[in-house]
Design a protein around this motif. Structure first.
Motif, short mmCIF file in Angstrom:
data_model
loop_
_atom_site.label_atom_id
_atom_site.label_comp_id
_atom_site.label_asym_id
_atom_site.label_seq_id
_atom_site.Cartn_x
_atom_site.Cartn_y
_atom_site.Cartn_z
N TRP A 1 40.68 44.43 25.79
CA TRP A 1 39.82 43.49 27.18
C TRP A 1 40.23 44.59 28.52
N ARG A 2 38.70 45.12 28.02
CA ARG A 2 39.24 46.27 29.37
C ARG A 2 38.73 45.79 30.01
N SER A 3 38.16 44.77 30.16
CA SER A 3 36.28 44.63 31.59
C SER A 3 38.05 43.23 32.76
N ASP B 1 35.61 40.53 21.24
CA ASP B 1 37.49 41.13 22.46
C ASP B 1 35.64 42.17 23.47
N SER B 2 36.57 43.24 23.75
CA SER B 2 35.62 44.46 24.56
C SER B 2 34.58 45.35 24.14
#
Length: 428
Positions: free
Chosen positions: A97-99, A39-40
């Motif tokens: 998931w920030r992308s 994950d991020s």
């Protein structure tokens, strides 16, 4: 015969299911498929399932039952939604998931503990034909995504709940289906209120007006979607502003509740309009509730807030004053809840809204989706289909549900949300 692992499509939007096929095995041979991702925050996530190859020496999760693993039964996407955090004592409660880049998931086939084939897939959160607009003007904060092609598109406000976190990826996913989607931040950002307290509804009125001014937005097709306190807010905006023509409220309440933060603690209004605070029911926490929370805290067990909100319903005078006039909404309403919500009784709250709409002879369509076994985070924008759902306790609070039940609710509700908007606003 060489063992091969194939996933189709290799790259697709996060809400598109894939077909997994492992070929070249011996008939009847046990094969384990594993899914891995980061994950991020660089936390490792993994899922696995063991199958028995069929007479053709193939394994197909879409039609074959998992003998064991992180999910049970026949499920084409079980290896995706059942991903679990690995390797840390303090495990994250959800896959963050920030992308805007695709999430990479590695699939591996194993026989007798040895890797025999591998395939990498990409889960995309934004289509290449979608454009991003950062909003930071007129005192408004948010992120807008819309299709690049010329045209006027329906617009949807995406609202967070009491966490106050922006939902840009959710806006990107919705925009990929032909909408202008604005993830609007309304507190806990520079030049905005610090906490969920005394939020002026005029802020959202301004956001609606800003959306209507955009050349790519159909000003007659503005909707709103939120979950939890965002669901409460979605119903409130629909009842307050005629420009809102469709409302999706997940795990909502049909009444306004207290805010929190600042000198008022937990006895402060969440919302104001024309400078006046909106009413909210009072909570009366009992000695036994405090004792129960204390014992659970000492035993490191999560506590449930639901009982507080159930008890609030006895405060008939303030309940009446705090009830949102949902019947004033100028368009259809979709309510979504889980019957194992332990944060607050969202299925009961939703049924109260349905009864109110029925009694007031609401002229538009309305529907309540109530999912058995699902908890508080039951639908978009707090999850996607085929993505690990949020269900674990966080900050000592229980939210209810299970990975399987919440995942099933997300899978079923997302296409119904899209169909709800499509029925009323055909994207051009």
């Amino acid at each position: 015969m060489t063992i091969q692992l194939q996933v189709t499509p290799e790259r697709a939007l996060v809400d598109v299911p894939v077909e997994i096929v492992c070929t070249g095995c011996q008939p009847g041979q046990q094969v384990t498929l594993r899914a891995r991702t980061l994950d991020s925050d660089q936390n490792s996530w993994e899922a696995y399932a063991t199958y028995r190859a069929d007479e053709q020496g193939e394994v197909r999760p879409a039609s074959q039952e998992a003998l064991s693993g992180t999910y049970q039964g026949v499920d084409a996407m079980g290896l995706f939604w059942s991903l679990q955090p690995k390797g840390k004592r303090r495990r994250p409660s959800s896959l963050s998931w920030r992308s805007e880049e695709p999430l990479h998931v590695q699939l591996v086939a194993e026989i007798d503990g040895q890797a025999v084939a591998q395939f990498d897939v990409e889960r995309v959160l934004i289509s290449p034909d979608v454009e991003k607009v950062d909003l930071n003007e007129q005192g408004l904060v948010g992120t807008l995504y819309h299709p690049k092609a010329e045209g006027r598109y329906p617009a949807v406000l995406i609202l967070s709940g009491s966490d106050g976190l922006p939902r840009p990826n959710q806006a990107a996913v919705l925009a990929s289906h032909g909408y202008a989607a604005l993830s609007l931040v309304y507190f806990n950002a520079p030049e905005l209120p610090r906490t969920l307290a005394n939020i002026p509804l005029e802020y959202f009125e301004k956001a609606i007006g800003w959306l209507q001014e955009q050349s790519f937005v159909d000003e007659e097709k503005i909707g709103v979607i939120g979950l939890s306190r965002g669901g409460e807010l979605a119903l409130l905006l629909g009842a307050t502003f005629p420009a809102i023509k469709a409302v999706v409220a997940g795990s909502p309440s049909g009444m306004t509740h207290a805010g929190f933060g600042g000198r008022g603690g937990y006895d402060v209004p969440s919302w104001t309009y024309h400078g006046e605070p909106l009413s909210y029911p009072k909570s009366h926490i009992t000695f036994w509730q405090v004792l129960s929370w204390t014992v659970n805290g000492l035993r490191r067990r999560p506590f449930e807030m639901k009982s507080i909100f159930v008890q609030m319903l006895q405060d008939q005078e303030n309940i009446k004053a705090a009830t949102i006039a949902v019947e004033k909404t100028q368009g259809p309403i979709l309510l979504i809840s889980g019957d194992d919500d332990r944060m607050w009784p969202s299925n009961l709250f939703s049924e109260m809204v349905v009864e109110q709409l029925r009694e007031q002879q609401f002229p538009y369509a309305y529907e309540h989706l109530d999912y058995a076994g699902a908890g508080h985070f039951v639908c978009f924008p707090y999850g996607y289909p085929y993505f690990p759902p949020t269900y674990l306790p966080l900050n000592g609070m229980a939210f209810g549900g299970s990975a399987a039940a919440n995942a099933a609710a997300l899978k079923d509700s997302w296409p119904k949300i899209l169909a709800f908007f499509e029925r009323h606003w055909q994207p051009t």
